[in-house]
Each structure stands twice: as structure tokens, then as C-alpha cells.
Enzyme design. Structure first.
Site, PDB file in Angstrom:
ATOM      1  N   GLY A  14       0.991  -1.065  -0.042  1.00 54.08           N
ATOM      2  CA  GLY A  14       0.042  -0.077  -0.033  1.00 54.08           C
ATOM      3  C   GLY A  14       0.888   1.218  -0.063  1.00 54.08           C
ATOM      4  CB  VAL A  90      -1.626  -5.696   6.323  1.00 53.75           C
ATOM      5  CG1 VAL A  90      -0.951  -6.807   5.800  1.00 53.75           C
ATOM      6  CG2 VAL A  90      -1.993  -5.789   7.967  1.00 53.75           C
ATOM      7  CD  GLU A 161       7.981   5.174   7.073  1.00 54.62           C
ATOM      8  OE1 GLU A 161       8.499   4.207   7.197  1.00 54.62           O
ATOM      9  OE2 GLU A 161       8.445   6.294   7.261  1.00 54.62           O
ATOM     10  CB  ALA A 226      -2.099  11.890  19.438  1.00 54.05           C
ATOM     11  CB  CYS A 277      -3.018   7.858   9.805  1.00 52.81           C
ATOM     12  SG  CYS A 277      -2.534   6.529   8.751  1.00 52.81           S
ATOM     13  CE  LYS A 340       0.106  15.174   2.545  1.00 52.19           C
ATOM     14  NZ  LYS A 340       1.024  14.953   3.697  1.00 52.19           N
ATOM     15  NE  ARG A 453      -7.308  21.710   2.908  1.00 52.53           N
ATOM     16  CZ  ARG A 453      -6.841  20.855   3.677  1.00 52.53           C
ATOM     17  NH1 ARG A 453      -5.862  21.063   4.267  1.00 52.53           N
ATOM     18  NH2 ARG A 453      -7.504  19.654   3.566  1.00 52.53           N
TER      19      ARG A 453
HETATM   20  P1  NAD Z   1      -3.161   0.377   2.386  1.00 52.72           P
HETATM   21  O1  NAD Z   1      -4.395  -0.098   2.489  1.00 52.72           O
HETATM   22  O2  NAD Z   1      -2.899   1.302   1.315  1.00 52.72           O
HETATM   23  O3  NAD Z   1      -2.240  -1.049   2.126  1.00 52.72           O
HETATM   24  C1  NAD Z   1      -2.604  -2.154   2.863  1.00 52.72           C
HETATM   25  C2  NAD Z   1      -2.290  -3.553   2.048  1.00 52.72           C
HETATM   26  O4  NAD Z   1      -2.123  -4.506   2.690  1.00 52.72           O
HETATM   27  C3  NAD Z   1      -3.471  -3.504   1.119  1.00 52.72           C
HETATM   28  O5  NAD Z   1      -2.930  -3.429  -0.385  1.00 52.72           O
HETATM   29  C4  NAD Z   1      -4.068  -4.737   1.145  1.00 52.72           C
HETATM   30  O6  NAD Z   1      -4.537  -5.364   0.216  1.00 52.72           O
HETATM   31  C5  NAD Z   1      -2.889  -5.515   1.798  1.00 52.72           C
HETATM   32  N1  NAD Z   1      -3.192  -6.480   2.699  1.00 52.72           N
HETATM   33  C6  NAD Z   1      -4.228  -6.794   3.719  1.00 52.72           C
HETATM   34  N2  NAD Z   1      -4.285  -7.883   4.547  1.00 52.72           N
HETATM   35  C7  NAD Z   1      -3.386  -8.670   3.814  1.00 52.72           C
HETATM   36  C8  NAD Z   1      -2.889  -9.959   3.911  1.00 52.72           C
HETATM   37  N3  NAD Z   1      -3.432 -10.800   4.900  1.00 52.72           N
HETATM   38  N4  NAD Z   1      -1.764 -10.398   3.136  1.00 52.72           N
HETATM   39  C9  NAD Z   1      -1.131  -9.715   2.144  1.00 52.72           C
HETATM   40  N5  NAD Z   1      -1.793  -8.263   1.893  1.00 52.72           N
HETATM   41  C10 NAD Z   1      -2.719  -7.740   2.794  1.00 52.72           C
HETATM   42  O7  NAD Z   1      -2.394   0.962   3.823  1.00 52.72           O
HETATM   43  P2  NAD Z   1      -1.518   2.072   4.052  1.00 52.72           P
HETATM   44  O8  NAD Z   1      -1.826   3.544   3.986  1.00 52.72           O
HETATM   45  O9  NAD Z   1      -0.072   1.613   3.482  1.00 52.72           O
HETATM   46  O10 NAD Z   1      -1.235   1.690   5.525  1.00 52.72           O
HETATM   47  C11 NAD Z   1      -0.796   0.767   6.322  1.00 52.72           C
HETATM   48  C12 NAD Z   1      -0.373   0.767   7.765  1.00 52.72           C
HETATM   49  O11 NAD Z   1       0.692   1.812   7.558  1.00 52.72           O
HETATM   50  C13 NAD Z   1      -1.702   1.232   8.583  1.00 52.72           C
HETATM   51  O12 NAD Z   1      -1.446   0.594   9.847  1.00 52.72           O
HETATM   52  C14 NAD Z   1      -1.234   2.740   8.734  1.00 52.72           C
HETATM   53  O13 NAD Z   1      -1.803   3.131   9.926  1.00 52.72           O
HETATM   54  C15 NAD Z   1       0.214   2.630   8.736  1.00 52.72           C
HETATM   55  N6  NAD Z   1       0.715   4.180   8.183  1.00 52.72           N
HETATM   56  C16 NAD Z   1       0.066   4.744   6.814  1.00 52.72           C
HETATM   57  C17 NAD Z   1       0.690   5.827   6.342  1.00 52.72           C
HETATM   58  C18 NAD Z   1      -0.022   6.624   5.592  1.00 52.72           C
HETATM   59  O14 NAD Z   1       0.575   7.709   5.215  1.00 52.72           O
HETATM   60  N7  NAD Z   1      -0.882   6.084   4.486  1.00 52.72           N
HETATM   61  C19 NAD Z   1       1.794   6.522   7.358  1.00 52.72           C
HETATM   62  C20 NAD Z   1       2.290   5.726   8.303  1.00 52.72           C
HETATM   63  C21 NAD Z   1       1.581   4.675   8.647  1.00 52.72           C
HETATM   64  C1  UGA Z   2       0.431  12.143   8.729  1.00 56.74           C
HETATM   65  C2  UGA Z   2       1.670  12.430   9.621  1.00 56.74           C
HETATM   66  O1  UGA Z   2       2.311  13.672   9.234  1.00 56.74           O
HETATM   67  C3  UGA Z   2       2.705  11.470   9.253  1.00 56.74           C
HETATM   68  O2  UGA Z   2       3.865  11.711  10.039  1.00 56.74           O
HETATM   69  C4  UGA Z   2       2.310   9.930   9.570  1.00 56.74           C
HETATM   70  O3  UGA Z   2       3.109   8.892   9.407  1.00 56.74           O
HETATM   71  C5  UGA Z   2       1.184   9.968   8.703  1.00 56.74           C
HETATM   72  O4  UGA Z   2       0.130  10.958   9.132  1.00 56.74           O
HETATM   73  C6  UGA Z   2       0.469   8.336   9.027  1.00 56.74           C
HETATM   74  O5  UGA Z   2       0.445   7.795  10.322  1.00 56.74           O
HETATM   75  O6  UGA Z   2      -0.441   8.137   8.317  1.00 56.74           O
HETATM   76  P1  UGA Z   2      -0.532  12.360   6.343  1.00 56.74           P
HETATM   77  O7  UGA Z   2      -1.623  11.979   7.042  1.00 56.74           O
HETATM   78  O8  UGA Z   2       0.107  11.788   5.194  1.00 56.74           O
HETATM   79  O9  UGA Z   2       0.608  12.226   7.505  1.00 56.74           O
HETATM   80  O10 UGA Z   2      -0.375  13.964   5.976  1.00 56.74           O
HETATM   81  P2  UGA Z   2      -0.026  15.474   6.723  1.00 56.74           P
HETATM   82  O11 UGA Z   2       0.876  16.144   6.082  1.00 56.74           O
HETATM   83  O12 UGA Z   2       0.265  14.929   8.215  1.00 56.74           O
HETATM   84  O13 UGA Z   2      -1.542  15.982   6.644  1.00 56.74           O
HETATM   85  C7  UGA Z   2      -2.856  15.458   7.515  1.00 56.74           C
HETATM   86  C8  UGA Z   2      -3.879  16.406   7.290  1.00 56.74           C
HETATM   87  O14 UGA Z   2      -3.653  17.381   8.203  1.00 56.74           O
HETATM   88  C9  UGA Z   2      -4.226  16.991   6.032  1.00 56.74           C
HETATM   89  O15 UGA Z   2      -5.553  16.963   5.714  1.00 56.74           O
HETATM   90  C10 UGA Z   2      -3.470  18.223   6.000  1.00 56.74           C
HETATM   91  O16 UGA Z   2      -4.183  19.371   5.245  1.00 56.74           O
HETATM   92  C11 UGA Z   2      -3.885  18.728   7.419  1.00 56.74           C
HETATM   93  N1  UGA Z   2      -2.860  19.923   8.024  1.00 56.74           N
HETATM   94  C12 UGA Z   2      -1.605  19.750   8.029  1.00 56.74           C
HETATM   95  C13 UGA Z   2      -3.514  21.020   8.327  1.00 56.74           C
HETATM   96  O17 UGA Z   2      -4.759  21.105   8.220  1.00 56.74           O
HETATM   97  N2  UGA Z   2      -2.683  21.917   8.808  1.00 56.74           N
HETATM   98  C14 UGA Z   2      -1.422  21.774   8.983  1.00 56.74           C
HETATM   99  O18 UGA Z   2      -0.656  22.703   9.428  1.00 56.74           O
HETATM  100  C15 UGA Z   2      -0.917  20.501   8.607  1.00 56.74           C
END
Ligand code: NAD
Ligand code: UGA
Length: 475
Positions: A14, A90, A161, A226, A277, A340, A453
Site C-alpha cells: 500500500g 497491512v 512509519e 496525536a 491515519c 491534501k 485552506r
Molecule cells: P493500504 O490500505 O494502502 O495498504 C495495505 C495493503 O495490505 C493493501 O494493499 C491490502 O490488500 C494488503 N493486505 C491486507 N491484508 C493482507 C494480507 N493478509 N496479506 C497480504 N496483503 C494484505 O494501507 P497503508 O496506507 O499502506 O497503511 C498501512 C499501515 O501503515 C496502517 O497501519 C497505517 O496506519 C500505517 N501508516 C500509514 C501511513 C500513510 O501515510 N498512509 C503512514 C504511516 C503509517
Molecule cells: C500524517 C503524519 O504527518 C505522518 O508523520 C504520519 O506518518 C502519517 O500521518 C500516518 O501515520 O499516516 P499524512 O496524513 O500523510 O501524514 O499527511 P499530513 O501532512 O500530516 O496532513 C494530514 C492532514 O492535516 C491533511 O488533511 C492536511 O491538510 C492537514 N493539515 C496539516 C492542516 O490542516 N494544517 C497543517 O498545518 C498541517
């Protein structure tokens, strides 16, 4: 055995798994990286010219490594069996039913991945929590991994991450820190920590790689999100007070952020934070606090979400009241739908709540976003929300009202032509440099701009003749 590490497998291709593994492959040419997923379309896309996610710089990294030491595959079990380090990335969404519904993290995907790892493994492995999980998850995962006791050693690490979408590649190239939590109290745990540290040390300076115990690493991820979200809710709460008093939120944020103890980043007032998230992780934190008998702590963090919901409702209400309390049948241009700029991701985007609010007041929406496809917008707007995730009006928007009252177009000029009002919901750069005079000339009067914004130059637009509302700015 663990020291002769050569193979990494990541379960979950993902937003996190894909870019993180691509960067590991790029920076560590001697390591073989397989990214596996159960989704066939996702893997097909990773292997194609059009990657499944848009992230600046990602295409280049993938092109350099794919087929050399980076592979995308649906052969989950085979690749896991062959790996020395298995990252699990995942999705961990909010539970939608049963105990903890609306708050707790749903670990179904995680658990099934862990069971599969236990079942197919024939050699010792390091299993890395990459997904964001509740604190203490590693304990449960350890139990699952060792349930069929095959005499294989599993070491579990927490390596959350911190990348943000839209800047994933630069964040990964140059992280503020890499966090590795493990069983520091055992020799096996220490060795596993060192093995993962060696991977990151290929490009991350040693002093930025922090090693902690498992629970600190797991909790630090929830705490960081948070704190970040709390800054936004804090400044957004101030934006309401600014509007009531004539203060200007940009000036307030600047002045406050100049204090080196506070710092200037993440203080932009907005229509609300979105993304997959922040809300999910805070709800999860709240649930964990409640489960640990800490209702005061839970309520403190719940407030961050409440202010975020309030901000979206406030924006819709401001629009409706400004337009003589009726927007029924009026055309409203929505500029930006992603959560965003520089991403096509719409998960939890404030645009969903704002659009639904406007639709429930029977507006006609003309939406333009440079990266979000029409099908995605339609899906987002028509997917029913859960009771706990529905700020403002609880009246559901009927499906046919969405198809009838939503049009998706290919440019900001097309969207704004003949519209009574413009709502800016994402800070895409192109919205700064639009020809607002031309836009004004093509709109019925009075012409309104509601900037969620702080993108537009309020003074300039007022000179053109627009009635402008910009979050936290004097009216
Ligand atoms: P995502 O939904 O984009 O990707 C997850 C993937 O896992 C999907 O493609 C799904 O098909 C696959 N999957 C699920 N179960 C599976 C299994 N049993 N075997 C193989 N594949 C499987 O999710 P994401 O945004 O990459 O987030 C993943 C995790 O990372 C979450 O816990 C999220 O909170 C965390 N995270 C996300 C971000 C972000 O910016 N999106 C940043 C930091 C942390
Ligand atoms: C956020 C964190 O910044 C990452 O460090 C973290 O890894 C990730 O969540 C996660 O765990 O998924 P992300 O959600 O990709 O990243 O994007 P951000 O840049 O944090 O923005 C989040 C939201 O807050 C957006 O809607 C953005 O527009 C808004 N935002 C951000 C504001 O309204 N004001 C600001 O000053 C900053």
C-alpha cells in the site's frame, strides 16, 4: 543465522509498504526485497507503467530497482517463507462492529498475516510491525507466531512509519528519525534490533536511528500522530476565535510559531485535517486509554477529533448562512477533493463531509481535483458513514441525490463557470495562480469564495468584487 540476512519480504503493497520497500531496495542493492499483497490489481499496477499510488519521485525509484532487487508479487506465502525479515504493512482500520466499534483498531488483517507467517515459515525470522498498531500488539503477535511451536525463532520488532503522503520519498530518504523497538532485555532481541538497524544504516545517520523497547515504539507512533493532529485542532480552534474578534489566524500562527519552543510547522488553519491515519490513530489511542481505566486522558484526546468535526460543520454553516440561508439548487464549485495537495488519496478527506453537508442542503456541486478520479469521488460521497463518524447533519444523503447533484469536471475554470460560490477544500498550488478576474466574470453575482485552506489573496479577490470568507481571517 539471522546475521546473514539477504531477503526482505513486505506483506502489504500500500501507501506505506510500496514506497518504503522501494527506498530500502534503492539504498541497499545487496538486499533482495519482495513486496507481496493479496490484491491482484494492486500488484499488477505496481508491475505496470502506472503505479497504484501517486507520490512525487516514486516512479523513478521503482524504475531503478524493479526487476533487479525489488519485486512485486501475489505469491505471498512463497516469498514470506524465503525471507529473513518480514515487514507487515497491512491496513489497520477502525473497527466498524462489535467490541470497540468506532474506536479500536481492527487487527483482522494483521492477525491473518501473522498466522500465515507462522504456518509457512521453515526458518527463523524477524517480524517487523510496520503498520500502526495499538500498544501491546507485539505481545499478541508473539503468541500467534509461536502458537504451533515448530521450534523456529521469531523475533518481533516495532518499526513504525512516519512518512507523510505527498512527501513519502523525501521523508524516507531523509527521516527525522527511524524508530526500532524490540526485546532489548534478551540477546535475541538485541540481535534482531541490530539487524534492522544495519538495513537503515545504509543511508540513515546512526544518531537518527532510535532503539527502544517494544511498547515505547508502538506508543510513540500513536503519540506522534496525536500531537500533530492536536496542533491542527489547536490552531483551528483559534481560527474560530479569530473570526469572532478580528484577529488574523495566519498572523497569530506566525507569531506563536516564532517561539522556538513551539516551532513554525503544522500550524496552518484549515477546514479540518483528513487522511487515513490521524482520526483512526487518535480514536485508537482513546480506546486504549479507556481500556486502561484512564477516562480523563481519553477525553483529552477525544477533544482533538471533536474540534476537527466542529471545524467542518462550521465551514458548511458559514457558507449556507452567508448565502441567505439557502443553497438549494445553487451551483457550488468545489476546488480540491484529496485530503491534501500532491496526493490523489481521499481517505477521510474533509471534502467528503463538506460536500455531504452541502448536498444535504440540496446544493448542486461541480467538483474539480487534479488527481482524484470521478469514480473515487462518487464512491466516497455515496459510501454510508457510521454514526460515530458523521459530524453535523445526521440525515443521510440519498444515493440518487449524489448522482443527480454532483458533476465532476476537468478544470477549475469549468467548475467555477456559472457557479454561485467557490469552495477551496485542498491547497493545490494551481488554485493560487488562477485568473480570478476571469472566474469572477463568469459567475452570477454576488460571487462568493469560501477558502478552507487559506490559498487565495483575500484583499485581491475582494478588490475584484468577490465576497470572500477565508478560515480565521477577518470577515
Ligand atoms: P493500504 O490500505 O494502502 O495498504 C495495505 C495493503 O495490505 C493493501 O494493499 C491490502 O490488500 C494488503 N493486505 C491486507 N491484508 C493482507 C494480507 N493478509 N496479506 C497480504 N496483503 C494484505 O494501507 P497503508 O496506507 O499502506 O497503511 C498501512 C499501515 O501503515 C496502517 O497501519 C497505517 O496506519 C500505517 N501508516 C500509514 C501511513 C500513510 O501515510 N498512509 C503512514 C504511516 C503509517
Ligand atoms: C500524517 C503524519 O504527518 C505522518 O508523520 C504520519 O506518518 C502519517 O500521518 C500516518 O501515520 O499516516 P499524512 O496524513 O500523510 O501524514 O499527511 P499530513 O501532512 O500530516 O496532513 C494530514 C492532514 O492535516 C491533511 O488533511 C492536511 O491538510 C492537514 N493539515 C496539516 C492542516 O490542516 N494544517 C497543517 O498545518 C498541517
Amino acid at each position: 543465522q539471522l546475521t546473514t540476512m539477504v531477503k526482505i519480504c513486505c506483506i502489504g503493497a500500500g501507501y506505506v509498504g510500496g514506497p518504503t520497500m522501494a527506498v530500502i531496495a534503492l539504498k541497499c542493492p545487496s538486499i533482495n526485497v519482495a513486496v507481496v499483497d493479496i490484491s491482484v490489481p494492486r500488484i499488477t499496477a505496481w508491475n505496470s507503467e502506472t503505479l497504484p499510488i501517486y507520490e512525487p519521485g516514486l516512479d523513478e525509484v521503482v524504475k531503478k530497482c524493479r526487476g533487479k532487487n525489488l519485486f512485486f508479487s501475489n505469491e505471498v506465502e512463497k516469498n514470506v517463507a524465503e525471507a529473513d525479515i518480514v515487514f507487515v504493512s497491512v491496513n489497520t482500520p477502525t473497527k466498524t462492529s462489535g467490541l470497540g466499534a468506532g474506536k479500536a483498531a481492527d487487527l483482522t488483517y494483521w492477525e491473518s498475516a501473522a498466522r500465515m507467517i507462522a504456518d509457512v515459515s521453515k526458518s527463523s525470522k524477524i517480524v517487523v510491525e510496520k503498520s500502526t498498531v495499538p500498544v501491546k500488539t507485539a505481545e499478541a503477535i508473539e503468541k500467534i507466531l509461536t502458537h504451533n511451536n515448530k521450534g523456529i525463532e521469531f523475533q518481533i520488532l516495532s518499526n513504525p512509519e512516519f512518512l507523510a503522503e505527498g512527501t513519502a520519498i523525501t521523508d524516507l530518504f531523509n527521516p527525522d528519525r527511524v524508530l526500532i523497538g524490540g526485546r532489548e532485555e534478551t540477546p535475541g532481541g538485541l540481535k534482531a534490533i541490530q539487524t534492522l538497524k544495519d538495513v537503515y544504516a545504509h543511508w540513515v545517520p546512526e544518531e537518527r536511528i532510535l532503539c527502544t523497547n517494544l511498547w515505547s515504539a508502538e506508543l510513540s507512533k500513536l503519540a506522534a500522530n496525536a500531537f500533530l493532529a492536536q496542533r491542527i485542532s489547536s490552531v483551528n480552534s483559534m481560527s474560530a476565535l479569530c473570526e469572532a474578534t478580528g484577529a488574523n489566524v495566519s498572523q497569530v500562527s506566525y507569531a506563536v510559531g516564532k517561539d522556538s519552543r513551539i516551532g513554525p510547522k503544522f500550524l496552518n488553519a484549515s477546514v479540518g485535517f483528513g487522511g487515513s491515519c490521524f482520526q483512526k490513530d487518535i480514536l485508537n489511542l482513546v480506546y486504549i486509554c479507556e481500556c486502561n481505566g484512564l477516562p480523563e486522558v481519553a477525553n483529552y484526546w477525544k477533544q482533538v477529533i471533536k474540534i476537527n468535526d466542529y471545524q467542518k460543520v462550521r465551514f458548511v454553516n458559514r457558507l449556507v448562512t452567508s448565502m441567505f440561508n439557502t443553497i438549494s439548487g445553487k451551483k457550488i464549485a468545489i476546488l480540491g477533493f484529496s485530503f491534501k495537495k500532491d496526493t490523489g488519496d481521499t481517505r477521510e478527506t474533509p471534502a467528503i463531509d463538506v460536500c455531504r453537508g452541502l448536498l444535504s442542503d440540496r446544493a448542486q456541486l461541480i467538483i474539480y481535483d487534479p488527481k482524484v478520479p470521478k469514480a473515487q469521488m462518487m464512491k466516497d460521497l455515496s459510501t454510508p458513514k457510521f454514526e460515530w463518524d458523521q459530524p453535523g447533519s445526521t440525515v443521510p444523503v440519498a444515493e440518487d441525490s449524489i448522482t443527480k447533484n454532483v458533476t465532476v469536471v476537468h478544470s477549475a475554470y469549468e467548475a467555477t463557470k456559472d457557479s454561485h460560490a467557490i469552495c477551496i477544500l485542498t491547497e493545490w498550488d494551481e488554485f493560487k495562480s488562477l485568473d480570478y478576474q476571469k472566474i469572477y466574470d463568469n459567475m452570477p453575482k454576488p460571487a462568493y469564495v469560501f477558502d478552507g485552506r487559506n490559498v487565495v489573496d483575500v484583499t485581491k479577490l475582494r478588490q475584484i468584487g468577490f465576497i470572500v470568507y477565508s478560515i480565521g481571517k477577518p470577515l
